[in-house]
Design an enzyme around this catalytic site. Structure first.
Site, PDB file in Angstrom:
ATOM      1  N   SER A  82       0.406  -1.260  -0.110  1.00  0.00           N
ATOM      2  CA  SER A  82      -0.021  -0.048   0.238  1.00  0.00           C
ATOM      3  C   SER A  82       0.462   1.381   0.018  1.00  0.00           C
ATOM      4  O   SER A  82       0.249   2.948  -0.220  1.00  0.00           O
ATOM      5  CB  SER A  82      -1.113   0.095   1.344  1.00  0.00           C
ATOM      6  OG  SER A  82      -1.561  -0.731   0.921  1.00  0.00           O
ATOM      7  N   LYS A  85      -0.064   3.301  -2.930  1.00  0.00           N
ATOM      8  CA  LYS A  85      -0.863   4.103  -2.748  1.00  0.00           C
ATOM      9  C   LYS A  85      -0.996   5.561  -2.759  1.00  0.00           C
ATOM     10  O   LYS A  85      -0.987   6.279  -3.935  1.00  0.00           O
ATOM     11  CB  LYS A  85      -1.559   4.151  -1.956  1.00  0.00           C
ATOM     12  CG  LYS A  85      -3.231   3.013  -1.784  1.00  0.00           C
ATOM     13  CD  LYS A  85      -3.444   2.677  -0.264  1.00  0.00           C
ATOM     14  CE  LYS A  85      -4.366   1.570  -0.533  1.00  0.00           C
ATOM     15  NZ  LYS A  85      -3.807  -0.070  -0.722  1.00  0.00           N
ATOM     16  N   TYR A 168     -10.777   2.208   5.776  1.00  0.00           N
ATOM     17  CA  TYR A 168      -9.742   2.501   5.025  1.00  0.00           C
ATOM     18  C   TYR A 168     -10.112   1.315   3.119  1.00  0.00           C
ATOM     19  O   TYR A 168     -10.186   0.094   3.727  1.00  0.00           O
ATOM     20  CB  TYR A 168      -8.718   1.664   5.160  1.00  0.00           C
ATOM     21  CG  TYR A 168      -6.595   1.398   4.618  1.00  0.00           C
ATOM     22  CD1 TYR A 168      -6.319   2.887   4.364  1.00  0.00           C
ATOM     23  CD2 TYR A 168      -6.376   0.058   4.479  1.00  0.00           C
ATOM     24  CE1 TYR A 168      -5.003   2.547   3.551  1.00  0.00           C
ATOM     25  CE2 TYR A 168      -5.261   0.532   3.954  1.00  0.00           C
ATOM     26  CZ  TYR A 168      -4.301   1.520   3.687  1.00  0.00           C
ATOM     27  OH  TYR A 168      -3.736   1.102   2.987  1.00  0.00           O
ATOM     28  N   GLU A 290      -0.390   9.854   5.645  1.00  0.00           N
ATOM     29  CA  GLU A 290      -0.930  10.173   6.319  1.00  0.00           C
ATOM     30  C   GLU A 290      -0.124  10.440   7.322  1.00  0.00           C
ATOM     31  O   GLU A 290       1.448  10.487   6.884  1.00  0.00           O
ATOM     32  CB  GLU A 290      -1.324   8.656   7.620  1.00  0.00           C
ATOM     33  CG  GLU A 290      -2.644   8.552   6.103  1.00  0.00           C
ATOM     34  CD  GLU A 290      -2.494   6.601   6.589  1.00  0.00           C
ATOM     35  OE1 GLU A 290      -1.608   6.184   7.663  1.00  0.00           O
ATOM     36  OE2 GLU A 290      -3.194   5.942   5.429  1.00  0.00           O
ATOM     37  N   LYS A 333       3.782   6.041   6.002  1.00  0.00           N
ATOM     38  CA  LYS A 333       2.721   5.216   5.013  1.00  0.00           C
ATOM     39  C   LYS A 333       3.302   3.593   5.270  1.00  0.00           C
ATOM     40  O   LYS A 333       4.394   3.664   5.286  1.00  0.00           O
ATOM     41  CB  LYS A 333       2.287   5.118   3.380  1.00  0.00           C
ATOM     42  CG  LYS A 333       1.657   4.905   2.881  1.00  0.00           C
ATOM     43  CD  LYS A 333      -0.728   4.756   3.382  1.00  0.00           C
ATOM     44  CE  LYS A 333      -1.203   4.482   2.852  1.00  0.00           C
ATOM     45  NZ  LYS A 333      -1.125   2.611   3.708  1.00  0.00           N
ATOM     46  N   THR A 334       2.217   2.353   5.318  1.00  0.00           N
ATOM     47  CA  THR A 334       2.931   1.199   5.588  1.00  0.00           C
ATOM     48  C   THR A 334       2.138   0.801   4.566  1.00  0.00           C
ATOM     49  O   THR A 334       1.045   0.913   3.682  1.00  0.00           O
ATOM     50  CB  THR A 334       2.153   0.765   6.433  1.00  0.00           C
ATOM     51  OG1 THR A 334       0.430   0.464   6.371  1.00  0.00           O
ATOM     52  CG2 THR A 334       2.470   1.641   7.720  1.00  0.00           C
ATOM     53  N   GLY A 335       3.060  -0.568   3.848  1.00  0.00           N
ATOM     54  CA  GLY A 335       2.695  -1.474   2.898  1.00  0.00           C
ATOM     55  C   GLY A 335       2.607  -3.207   3.403  1.00  0.00           C
ATOM     56  O   GLY A 335       3.483  -3.339   3.571  1.00  0.00           O
ATOM     57  N   SER A 336       1.741  -3.831   2.979  1.00  0.00           N
ATOM     58  CA  SER A 336       2.032  -4.993   2.476  1.00  0.00           C
ATOM     59  C   SER A 336       1.487  -6.074   1.381  1.00  0.00           C
ATOM     60  O   SER A 336       0.611  -5.368   0.409  1.00  0.00           O
ATOM     61  CB  SER A 336       1.974  -6.129   4.055  1.00  0.00           C
ATOM     62  OG  SER A 336       1.660  -4.779   5.459  1.00  0.00           O
TER      63      SER A 336
END
Length: 380
Positions: A82, A85, A168, A290, A333-336
């Site tokens: 993510s 994004k 989300y 964010e 921002k995190t992403g997985s």
């Protein structure tokens, strides 16, 4: 900006060694936090890029592929989930800066197939900020393909009034990216790989990894240590499809720290992604990014990146007018994906940031802890 001055700024900003914190001291901080984590979480390979005042240091650990034992480097390609994004948001900001759309536009204005649906009452901004009315985190299995997604959107019914609740959602920002590319007259993958990424000079960032770069693509591992990579899905490119290297992602962070090095439409695009649109608890929702007041306590940052923030609806407290980049904030921002975990955080007022990429999905809280420790060390 004068092209010569821009080139001078770029040259000054994108050197790649050293920081104000002594290299040995920073190494100790990173080692002390990364090595136990990798053992505890069973992570095969991990890379940290630390950005500080226009320079980058890389700390690479383990292997990109357990079978070949190829070591992780700053050129290894990771899935970033993510964090993609934020690229989608930048493309949308670029489309607005280029006069192709306005965030206030109604979604169905940009795709005739959506006319007569709920998207006659939903804005592009609401899609981009997860507030169209309750689109889910993921597409239902029956709708999770390019062939079925439009039928899903045509028949979807909001659970909340547009703009009322943040939930989300991949379909939400995914549709925003799809419509942004439509406004530019290109499919999303073309708009990203042939327009935005070249303008950002990101030469190791892909939606589809080319065959001649496949040897750089890390192997991901799921919770049972089985090899896995991201698969196709509806709006996958828009919501979670980027693969990139620590070096390219560090450059991307520096461009977000110093957008003045870019041409005017991209400066405006980044300013749009850095704008605050509403608040949920201590988090302010930008476009993709964010942000939080800085300095920030560790627990507050963990809470902002928690499972409830991703899985549960929250009342959106809209800012009127929207808030341009404040003086002291931390963007993140995190992403997985099933086999990868990513985290990006940066503080413009301190000209510093952290990129953490791993070939295993592990808890967000652990990523946040590492980044917080590193930023705390840099800020001393």
């Amino acid at each position: 900006m004068n092209p010569t001055l821009r080139n001078i700024l770029i040259s000054a900003l994108f050197m790649s060694s050293g920081t104000c914190l002594a290299a040995t001291d920073l190494r100790q901080v990173v080692d002390a936090n990364v090595k136990p984590l990798m053992q505890q979480q069973g992570i095969a390979g991990l890379s940290v890029a630390v950005v500080n005042k226009g320079k980058v240091q890389y700390f690479n650990y383990g292997v990109a592929d357990k079978a070949s034992q190829q070591p992780v480097t700053q050129d290894t390609l990771f899935e970033i989930g993510s964090v993609s994004k934020t690229f989608t948001a930048t493309l949308g900001g670029y489309a607005q800066a280029s006069g192709k759309l306005k965030l206030s536009d109604i979604a169905s204005e940009h795709l005739s197939a959506l006319k007569g649906s709920a998207f006659d009452r939903i804005s592009l901004l609401q899609l981009a900020t997860y507030t169209p009315g309750g689109l889910p985190l993921q597409f239902p299995d029956a709708a999770d393909s390019a062939a079925t997604m439009l039928d899903y959107f045509q028949h979807w019914k909001p659970a909340y009034a547009p703009g009322a609740q943040r939930l989300y959602s991949n379909p939400s920002i995914g549709l925003f990216g799809y419509l942004s590319a439509q406004s530019l007259g290109q499919p999303f993958n073309v708009a990203m790989e042939q327009t935005l990424l070249p303008k950002l000079d990101l030469k190791s960032t892909y939606l589809s990894v080319p065959a001649d770069q496949a040897n750089r693509y890390a192997q991901g591992y799921d919770k049972d240590q089985n090899p896995v990579r991201v698969g196709p899905g509806a709006l996958d490119s828009e919501a979670y499809g980027i693969k990139t290297s620590p070096q390219d992602l560090a450059r991307y962070v520096m461009l977000n720290l110093h957008p003045q090095t870019l041409e005017s439409p991209l400066q405006q695009a980044i300013a749009t992604t850095h704008t605050g649109y509403y608040r949920v608890n201590g988090m302010t929702q930008g476009l993709g990014w964010e942000y939080y007041p800085y300095p920030i306590k560790l627990q507050a940052l963990i809470d902002g990146n928690s499972t409830p923030m991703a899985m549960e609806p929250h009342k959106a407290q809209w800012l009127t007018p929207a808030q341009s980049q404040p003086a002291n904030v931390l963007y993140n921002k995190t992403g997985s994906t099933r086999g990868f975990g990513a985290y990006v955080a940066y503080v413009p007022s301190k000209d510093m940031g952290v990129v953490i990429l791993a070939n295993k999905n592990y808890p967000n809280a652990e990523r946040v802890k590492i980044a917080h420790k590193i930023l705390e060390a840099l800020g001393q």
